[in-house]
Write a protein that holds these residues in place. Structure first.
Motif, PDB file in Angstrom:
ATOM      1  N   MET A   1      20.112   0.908  -6.513  1.00 47.40           N
ATOM      2  CA  MET A   1      19.159   1.925  -5.987  1.00 47.40           C
ATOM      3  C   MET A   1      18.508   2.626  -7.199  1.00 47.40           C
ATOM      4  SD  MET A   1      19.508   5.215  -3.375  1.00 47.40           S
ATOM      5  CE  MET A   1      19.123   4.113  -1.887  1.00 47.40           C
ATOM      6  N   ASN A   2      17.380   2.878  -7.144  1.00 42.69           N
ATOM      7  CA  ASN A   2      16.453   3.365  -8.397  1.00 42.69           C
ATOM      8  C   ASN A   2      16.296   4.750  -8.188  1.00 42.69           C
ATOM      9  OD1 ASN A   2      14.578   4.034 -10.400  1.00 42.69           O
ATOM     10  ND2 ASN A   2      13.335   2.389  -9.926  1.00 42.69           N
ATOM     11  N   GLN A   4      16.362   6.959 -10.423  1.00 41.82           N
ATOM     12  CA  GLN A   4      15.372   7.871 -11.383  1.00 41.82           C
ATOM     13  C   GLN A   4      13.817   7.862 -10.581  1.00 41.82           C
ATOM     14  OE1 GLN A   4      15.575   9.404 -14.062  1.00 41.82           O
ATOM     15  NE2 GLN A   4      17.981   8.769 -14.332  1.00 41.82           N
ATOM     16  N   ALA A   5      13.417   6.820 -10.060  1.00 38.67           N
ATOM     17  CA  ALA A   5      12.283   6.580  -9.288  1.00 38.67           C
ATOM     18  C   ALA A   5      12.282   7.798  -8.307  1.00 38.67           C
ATOM     19  CB  ALA A   5      12.110   5.339  -8.758  1.00 38.67           C
ATOM     20  N   ILE A  92       3.121   2.967  -7.637  1.00 43.23           N
ATOM     21  CA  ILE A  92       4.267   3.041  -6.692  1.00 43.23           C
ATOM     22  C   ILE A  92       4.532   1.719  -6.234  1.00 43.23           C
ATOM     23  CG2 ILE A  92       5.153   3.965  -4.345  1.00 43.23           C
ATOM     24  CD1 ILE A  92       4.726   6.131  -6.122  1.00 43.23           C
ATOM     25  N   LEU A  93       3.636   0.780  -5.733  1.00 42.93           N
ATOM     26  CA  LEU A  93       3.936  -0.504  -5.484  1.00 42.93           C
ATOM     27  C   LEU A  93       4.278  -1.221  -6.617  1.00 42.93           C
ATOM     28  CD1 LEU A  93       0.505  -1.030  -2.992  1.00 42.93           C
ATOM     29  CD2 LEU A  93       2.818  -0.486  -2.292  1.00 42.93           C
ATOM     30  N   ALA A  94       3.685  -1.058  -7.783  1.00 42.22           N
ATOM     31  CA  ALA A  94       4.205  -2.173  -8.868  1.00 42.22           C
ATOM     32  C   ALA A  94       5.389  -1.768  -9.591  1.00 42.22           C
ATOM     33  CB  ALA A  94       3.088  -1.855  -9.985  1.00 42.22           C
ATOM     34  N   ALA A  95       6.052  -0.421  -9.114  1.00 41.36           N
ATOM     35  CA  ALA A  95       7.346  -0.139  -9.590  1.00 41.36           C
ATOM     36  C   ALA A  95       8.397  -0.748  -9.054  1.00 41.36           C
ATOM     37  CB  ALA A  95       7.542   1.578  -9.388  1.00 41.36           C
ATOM     38  N   PRO A  96       9.654  -0.867  -9.672  1.00 35.37           N
ATOM     39  CA  PRO A  96      10.681  -1.554  -9.247  1.00 35.37           C
ATOM     40  C   PRO A  96      11.587  -0.684  -8.218  1.00 35.37           C
ATOM     41  CG  PRO A  96      11.047  -0.712 -11.478  1.00 35.37           C
ATOM     42  CD  PRO A  96       9.742  -0.573 -11.053  1.00 35.37           C
ATOM     43  N   ILE A  97      10.961  -0.327  -7.135  1.00 41.39           N
ATOM     44  CA  ILE A  97      11.129   0.744  -6.060  1.00 41.39           C
ATOM     45  C   ILE A  97      11.349  -0.079  -4.675  1.00 41.39           C
ATOM     46  CG2 ILE A  97       8.888   1.993  -6.354  1.00 41.39           C
ATOM     47  CD1 ILE A  97      10.611   4.383  -5.581  1.00 41.39           C
ATOM     48  N   SER A  98      12.212   0.421  -3.826  1.00 42.92           N
ATOM     49  CA  SER A  98      12.320  -0.557  -2.639  1.00 42.92           C
ATOM     50  C   SER A  98      11.542   0.522  -1.716  1.00 42.92           C
ATOM     51  CB  SER A  98      13.437  -0.592  -1.716  1.00 42.92           C
ATOM     52  OG  SER A  98      14.362   0.885  -2.000  1.00 42.92           O
ATOM     53  N   GLU A 101      13.489   3.493  -0.786  1.00 44.12           N
ATOM     54  CA  GLU A 101      13.487   4.578  -1.744  1.00 44.12           C
ATOM     55  C   GLU A 101      12.431   5.390  -1.604  1.00 44.12           C
ATOM     56  OE1 GLU A 101      16.546   1.917  -4.592  1.00 44.12           O
ATOM     57  OE2 GLU A 101      14.301   1.837  -4.931  1.00 44.12           O
TER      58      GLU A 101
END
Lengths: 253, 320
Positions: A1-2, A4-5, A92-98, A101
């Motif tokens: 899980m990210n 930090q994001a 947000i879409l380009a970040a490594p975040i599901s 999250e």
């Protein structure tokens, strides 16, 4: 899980709230206080008790909910709509975040604000109305659950909306009337025959009564049933959000 | 060669819900540490390709890998490696420079690092603006902020989608310098641009995309050598009415006013050809008072490739 994001989005959203504290905090507290003064202190003193609770105290849970529902929807809707409107959703879409999250961060921040706002209004109400809370932990549980559920609903609205007008339509033209007609200012047992049945189709009736039960131990409907209805609505919202991220509806082509 | 590739795209297509085919069976490899310029007219598919790699657009059929990892299955690891400077200036206008850069670093899962962010903002001349709201910055400064955001998580691969569009010359030069420095640090840079001189000045390799298809991928120097034309222009002391019929040299033309002779030749051809032209002219008593040579630019090559592609509707193929 990210983590930090999640922290980054959550912190960013809370910072946005603090930056606009007059509009975000003071304005809803002030307008709800006016209700307490007019309907609670002034008119309420001439009204009879309902289910053994003074009218001024009776309307406190409903008035808190009125603000919480509208603010929860607005906060979460603006939280996700603004990045869409300004184009910053790209990061947000380009970040490594599901998707999970993203929802935790945006809905978490919006719900935090709603809960804090609800508690501030609760404290403010004490200046104008004398009331007690029979089940404080349940009160807190209802407050958190209702805030989270309506923030989820607001998130859906923020994804669906194509303009600022659409953002305002649901809270102002659907939620506000349903709250007014959902027993915020009266017990549905005070309604004439058929309207009592009609009122039961208003989902806000269950929210208001469940919340009021935690204050005074009295309710028009069963508190457990109220809780179930909140969970049901939460599940529906989670299902819609899952579908949004699965299909990329209005977010990704 | 696989170790050398940081991005591998294999037979990728993308059709939008409207039915528009943005990418048509694209295969492309980007080498580690290079500056790759992707050129193409508006609507060619440049931004769609970048958007798919960055996770902004859902891919169609095909395979995409970054550093050997699948962009869908291993999206977290892939996206951590990528930085994106979008074409549009999309920023939260009411936030400060510092807050927005810090947000982006967090989004990529990196712990706060004020020392690195300070260094980054200083390198982009943004440090003294760190507490300014973005709405108060000039267009060029806002673009620098976008670059700072893209670099805030120290990516291995940087996508620059038209980074210098609408930017003044001075800032453009600064950006080019910064891009070179990033390359020196080992960052792979993929650049889309309308400014051919940008690609000509910086790129190691050039890819041309048109109507969703890769028309050509080539080392820039090789491309210039292969497709570039040179011109030798001789200015005559007095006008000629026409070239003597005995001079039979392909590519040698007399200007309509008779004052200039132009010899156009391929850069691949033997330089001895020029000597032959000069000797022939001397033997025919044709003198000149001045001469100069010029080489076709990448822009000329690009135009000829795209117009050629329009005419022949080239078939797709692998480009390495």
């Amino acid at each position: 899980m990210n983590i930090q994001a999640i922290k980054a989005i959550y912190g960013f959203e809370i910072h946005r709230t603090l930056r606009t504290w007059k509009q975000s905090i003071v304005s809803p507290v002030l307008s709800t206080s006016l209700y307490f003064i007019v309907f609670g202190s002034a008119i309420g003193s001439r009204m009879m008790d309902i289910d053994g609770v003074s009218y001024a105290a009776f309307i406190v849970p409903g008035l808190i909910l009125l603000t919480i529902l509208v603010e929860s929807i607005n906060n979460a809707a603006f939280g996700i709509y603004m990045p869409r409107f300004t184009g910053t959703i790209y990061e947000i879409l380009a970040a490594p975040i599901s998707a999970f999250e993203i929802v935790i961060a945006y809905v978490g921040a919006a719900a935090t604000k709603s809960v804090v706002l609800g508690l501030i209004i609760l404290l403010t109400a004490r200046f104008f109305v004398d009331f007690s809370i029979v089940y404080p932990l349940w009160m807190l549980a209802f407050l958190v659950l209702i805030s989270v559920t309506f923030c989820l609903f607001g998130f859906i609205l923020g994804v669906w909306a194509d303009g600022f007008e659409r953002l305002q339509i649901v809270p102002m033209m659907v939620v506000m009337p349903l709250t007014f007609l959902g027993g915020s200012f009266y017990s549905i047992s005070m309604l004439p025959g058929i309207w009592q049945t009609v009122a039961l189709f208003n989902p806000v009736v269950y929210l208001v009564n469940g919340f009021r039960w935690s204050f005074y131990g009295v309710s028009d409907v069963n508190a457990a049933f109220s809780l179930s209805m909140i969970f049901l609505f939460m599940l529906v919202c989670l299902g819609v959000i899952w579908w949004i991220f699965k299909t990329g509806y209005k977010i990704k082509v | 060669m696989q170790d050398d590739a940081i991005i591998s795209i294999s037979h990728l297509s993308k059709v939008y819900p409207s039915g528009f085919t943005a990418l048509n069976d694209i295969s492309l490899t980007i080498k580690r540490g290079e500056i790759f310029a992707l050129l193409g007219p508006n609507g060619a598919g440049k931004t769609t390709l970048i958007s798919i790699l960055c996770g902004l657009v859902n891919p169609g059929p095909g395979e995409l890998k970054v550093d050997g990892l699948d962009v869908i299955r291993d999206y977290r690891a892939v996206r951590k490696m990528i930085g994106l400077v979008p074409q549009e200036i999309a920023i939260s206008m009411f936030e400060t420079v510092w807050a927005t850069v810090k947000l982006t670093r967090g989004l990529y899962g990196k712990k706060p690092d004020d020392v690195y962010l300070e260094k980054l903002l200083r390198s982009l001349s943004l440090w003294d603006k760190k507490n300014n709201k973005l709405m108060t910055l000039s267009g060029g400064m806002k673009r620098r902020v976008l670059i700072a955001k893209a670099l805030s998580h120290q990516p291995k691969v940087l996508f620059l989608d038209e980074p210098t569009a609408g930017v003044d010359v001075e800032l453009r030069r600064d950006m080019w310098q910064m891009i070179r420095e990033l390359k020196d640090d080992g960052v792979t840079i993929i650049l889309t641009t309308h400014y051919i001189e940008e690609a000509e000045d910086m790129a190691d390799r050039v890819g041309v995309i048109n109507k969703g298809r890769i028309v050509l991928v080539e080392e820039k120097a090789e491309l210039m050598k292969k497709l570039g034309k040179r011109e030798l222009v001789l200015e005559l002391p007095s006008p000629l009415s026409n070239l003597p019929a005995t001079i039979q040299i392909d590519g040698l033309d007399l200007s309509p006013d008779g004052n200039k002779l132009t010899y156009t030749y391929d850069t691949r051809s033997d330089y001895g050809e020029i000597g032959r032209v000069m000797r022939t002219l001397y033997e025919h008593g044709i003198e000149f008072r001045d001469l100069h040579t010029s080489q076709s630019s990448l822009e000329d090559i690009f135009v000829s490739l795209v117009s050629g592609n329009d005419a022949t509707d080239a078939t797709p193929g692998d480009a390495k």
